[in-house]
Write an enzyme that holds these catalytic residues in place. Structure first.
Site, PDB file in Angstrom:
ATOM      1  N   ASP A   1       1.868   6.756   1.116  1.00 36.56           N
ATOM      2  CA  ASP A   1       1.105   5.619   1.635  1.00 36.56           C
ATOM      3  C   ASP A   1      -0.283   5.707   0.996  1.00 36.56           C
ATOM      4  OD1 ASP A   1      -0.708   4.124   3.168  1.00 36.56           O
ATOM      5  OD2 ASP A   1       0.515   4.328   4.964  1.00 36.56           O
TER       6      ASP A   1
ATOM      7  N   ASP B   1       0.803  -1.231   0.000  1.00 36.80           N
ATOM      8  CA  ASP B   1       0.000   0.000   0.000  1.00 36.80           C
ATOM      9  C   ASP B   1       0.836   1.280   0.000  1.00 36.80           C
ATOM     10  OD1 ASP B   1       0.952  -0.260   2.534  1.00 36.80           O
ATOM     11  OD2 ASP B   1      -0.980  -0.129   3.547  1.00 36.80           O
TER      12      ASP B   1
ATOM     13  N   LYS C   1       6.858   7.946  16.933  1.00 39.68           N
ATOM     14  CA  LYS C   1       6.136   9.210  17.161  1.00 39.68           C
ATOM     15  C   LYS C   1       6.906  10.187  18.059  1.00 39.68           C
ATOM     16  CE  LYS C   1       1.556   7.387  16.186  1.00 39.68           C
ATOM     17  NZ  LYS C   1       1.916   5.979  15.898  1.00 39.68           N
TER      18      LYS C   1
END
Lengths: 305, 409
Positions: A159, A51, A103
């Site tokens: 993405d 993807d 993150k």
């Protein structure tokens, strides 16, 4: 799936082998499952997430991978907001990965895992046949052992797991095809029905010359585009049909779907297989499940089940 | 027996009709085109069919020049009628205006007078009203219309005797529900008796003011509240109920259903106003009115309920339905216009989409809060690919991005 890929095998003269997980094995487990195929000799193998889209610099990746001689290379891409991703930090002055920061709250770097790898079969010794995350369990170990490098991606990356991103990724890929002057594209020069470029039309699709197509449009095999149709930033999958004077923008028309005359479809509308939009309707941001027929306007984003 | 009669159309003035904005910024409401003809043309057409009517007066307080071209056109078209505009120099109220011009109106002692409000659209069953008037000994016959119960209190509500049709009770815009039979704004009056009643009403009003000076409100003498209501109390008013179409034209949006109703009526009254499908011509979904000077591409599809004005140019593959397109508008290829009013000199780009919500076919009143149709005022330009949905767009605007549910100033 098999049927589609048989065609691809034929088209590109390659062999495609399926390795089917009977239970989900995460992102690393499937490599262990295919150990016999991937490890049959010492040559490195690529692992790609399905993807994502980019210019796929396979040749450079192989050369780089061979040049460092370690177990793995991760393709990395720069992003504007690294705090949403897992950031890869390399050792100073080296391509060797020092650590992964998930993150990050403060800026540690802006390069993230692009989801494309090349590995030496030795990696298979690190993976057991059980559900395993390659990103969380395998890569940190490899980095600690100094066996993992980054290779920086030049150019676009996206993405494409969500419809919105799928359309953005399609635009990026079409721009790439324009840049490399691909003969897959239909160019505005000499084609009055192409507007702005980045238009990919399958040779088996039928497009009326009074339509105006582009920019950023993909028209799939067997698709039909009628008189006076306007298409912008959209993808028509195989055998999709857009009838006369319809208007489609920023949408994905699924296989065998139909958009009626004078209908307007926009704002990340996604039509499933065999969906019909009747004539003269306005469809704004609808996600329509397969085999549905839409006979009244959808003025604001909705899921149609 | 035919009685000599005259007719009056109460057209109001420029301070009225503000609810028709932005369409009435340039055209006064009584002249706004409905089904290809000015609103009050339909009144005059109906009056021209009534034997015995020779004179029609328009009473209102617009500038004289506003109506001059229209009067010229109707006198050419309806040769049996003399149509004159009589201007009130100050607003006198609907009955006050009538009384002010009583000498002109009563010249030649007409037996009966039709009084029509301008802001309605209906089949004008004047012959039926006349026949009904002959069956009773009252002074006034009024046209009654049934409306949905929940909307009745916006109108004058009538309670009739179910057998004799005598009006027992009449209230203008009541606070609660009284009756779903409402005043349709069309009257047939006994001339002499009615003018006497107006004079009585004037005297009564000035007496009230003398007795109770603090109740003083204005100098207006209103037809319904000040004259018709007391006549009902005197048992002199009868109601003729029509089952035909009727609609009030208050806001600009009501021009669309009114156009649809009149286009439908043209099938029997004015078939020459309708455009028929022709081989090699555009696809027509009837009923449609296209002015003879408009150019419509043969690949366009028009209708139903569409009125296209003079000098309009409709391009290839254009779709127009349930809309009014006024003079000299251009609609470029593959554009779509539905449930909209496009005023003069607008330019609609290729693949633009101008649309409103489909109309509620049963409603006789306008949605009071939300505009559900799109209105482009004069000289608006809409760029290629642009969507304009349920918007009111003021004159001279150029729209280059999509808009919905907005008033664009």
């Amino acid at each position: 799936m098999v049927k589609v890929l048989e065609k691809v095998e034929e088209q590109y003269n390659i062999k495609i082998t399926f390795s089917v997980e009977s239970e989900p094995l995460g992102t690393a487990g499937p490599l262990a499952l295919a150990r016999d195929i991937l490890g049959k000799d010492d040559s490195p193998f690529f692992v790609l997430n399905a993807d994502v889209t980019c210019a796929y610099p396979f040749k450079q990746l192989i050369e780089f991978h061979k040049s460092h001689g370690n177990e793995g290379t991760i393709l990395v891409t720069k992003v504007a907001e690294p705090s949403k991703y897992g950031v890869i930090v390399s050792q100073p002055g080296s391509t060797k990965i020092d650590r992964f920061v998930e993150k990050p709250q403060t800026f540690v770097g802006n390069r993230i895992n692009a989801g494309l790898y090349i590995f030496t079969p030795k990696i298979l010794d690190r993976i057991e046949l059980r559900p395993t995350s390659i990103e969380q369990e395998i890569f940190p170990e490899m980095a600690k052992a100094g066996e993992l490098h980054t290779f920086e991606l030049d150019g676009f990356w996206m993405d494409v797991g969500q419809p919105k991103d799928y359309l953005s990724g399609t635009c990026l890929y079409l721009t790439h095809l324009t840049t490399i002057k691909s003969n897959l594209l239909t160019y505005p020069e000499g084609n009055s029905y192409i507007y702005g470029g980045n238009v990919l039309i399958d040779p088996t699709a039928e497009v009326d010359p009074s339509a105006l197509i582009g920019p950023n449009v993909v028209i799939g095999p067997g698709a039909k585009v009628g008189k006076g149709v306007r298409l912008q930033r959209c993808v028509l999958l195989a055998n999709a049909r857009v009838k006369d004077h319809a208007w489609v923008q920023s949408s994905i028309l699924g296989w065998n779907s139909t958009v009626g005359k004078w209908s307007r479809v926009e704002n990340i509308t996604v039509l499933g297989d065999d969906v019909t939009i009747k004539d003269e309707l306005y469809v704004n941001g609808a996600s329509v499940l397969p085999h549905k027929s839409i006979s009244s306007s959808i003025p604001s984003p909705t899921i149609v089940m | 027996m035919s009685v000599s009669s005259k007719a009056i159309i109460l057209i109001g003035g420029p301070s009225k009709g503000t609810r028709m904005r932005p369409l009435t910024l340039d055209t006064p409401k009584p002249l706004f085109p409905i089904a290809g003809r000015p609103l009050i043309w339909h009144h005059i057409r109906a009056l021209s069919k009534v034997t015995g009517i020779t004179e029609v007066f328009l009473i209102g307080f617009y500038e004289d020049a506003v109506f001059a071209p229209f009067l010229k056109d109707v006198s050419r078209e309806f040769k049996n009628l003399s149509v004159k505009y009589m201007r009130e120099y100050q607003a006198l109220g609907t009955a006050g205006g009538l009384y002010h011009f009583r000498d002109t109106i009563l010249r030649g002692t007409p037996g009966q007078i039709f009084v029509l409000h301008a802001d309605i659209c209906c089949s004008f069953p004047l012959k039926e009203l006349q026949d009904f008037h002959g069956t009773h000994r009252g002074l006034v016959s009024m046209l009654g219309v049934r409306v949905p119960k929940e909307t009745a209190s916006k109108y004058g509500c009538i309670v009739p005797d179910t057998v004799t049709k005598q009006v027992l009770h009449y209230v203008e815009k009541p606070e609660g529900f009284i009756s779903d039979l409402i005043n349709g704004g069309v009257y047939l009056l006994e001339a002499q008796g009615f003018f006497d009643a107006i004079r009585v009403a004037m005297v009564r009003k000035s007496q009230q003011e003398m007795e109770d000076p603090y109740s003083y409100q204005d100098d207006l003498l209103r037809l319904e509240q000040d004259v018709v209501v007391p006549l009902c109390d005197d048992k002199k008013v009868f109601v003729y109920e029509t089952l035909d179409f009727w609609r009030q034209i208050k806001t600009a949006g009501s021009a669309l259903p009114a156009t649809a109703l009149y286009l439908h009526q043209y099938r029997t009254t004015n078939p020459e106003m309708l455009t028929k499908p022709k081989p090699g011509g555009p696809e027509i979904v009837e009923p449609v009115h296209i002015d003879a000077t408009a150019q419509v591409d043969p690949t366009a599809k028009i209708g139903p309920s569409v009125s296209i004005g003079p000098g309009v140019v409709i391009g290839a593959g254009v779709r127009v339905k349930e809309s009014i397109i006024l003079d000299n508008v251009t609609v470029d290829k593959s554009a779509i216009v539905s449930n909209s009013i496009i005023a003069a000199d607008c330019r609609i780009g290729p693949w633009a989409r101008i649309e409103g919500e489909p109309l509620n076919p049963t409603s006789v009143v306008d949605s009071p809060t939300k505009e559900t149709i799109t209105i482009l005022a004069n000289n608006v330009t809409v760029a290629r690919d642009v969507l304009v949905r349920c918007c009111i767009v003021l004159p001279q605007k150029t729209l280059t991005s999509n808009w919905w549910n907005e008033v664009l100033l």
